[in-house]
Write a protein that holds these residues in place. Structure first.
Motif: not given
Length: 114
Positions: A85-89, A91-95
């Motif tokens: 669930e979290s691996d695809p997300e 790259d979207k993390a900014k901070v």
């Protein structure tokens, strides 16, 4: 655990008290009924509102769950569920990303900045 009062109950108590005062004033200055029915209703509402406020402010403090304060979103049984669930997300993390787990060596090595 932190305690806080229930805002909805406080508002309800205040509204009931205001309604009671309005009913009393209507009978005293406008309707002027013989049996003072609106004064009786107003006094009843006033007493009910005072009891509600006393109960909320003096007796019932709602316990705040620390998990709500922390903003915890999910708990996974296995690392595979989390990864799916979290691996695809990631790259979207900014901070930053906050995660608590045992054995995050593979996660750290895979997620190092290049």
């Amino acid at each position: 655990m932190e305690e806080r009062n229930d805002l909805k109950s406080i508002i309800a108590g205040l509204v009931i008290i205001i309604g009671g005062v309005v009913a009393i004033l209507i009978d005293l200055f406008w309707l002027k009924t013989d049996r003072s029915i609106w004064i009786s209703i107003g006094c009843s509402l006033l007493a009910s509102g005072i009891v509600i406020l006393a109960q909320v402010l003096l007796i019932e403090d709602r316990k705040v769950n620390p998990l709500e304060k922390w903003g915890l979103e999910k708990i996974y049984e296995t690392r595979a569920e989390k990864n799916q669930e979290s691996d695809p997300e990631l790259d979207k993390a900014k901070v930053q990303i906050d995660a608590v787990a045992f054995g995050l060596k593979a996660f750290r090595s895979r997620s190092k900045k290049k």
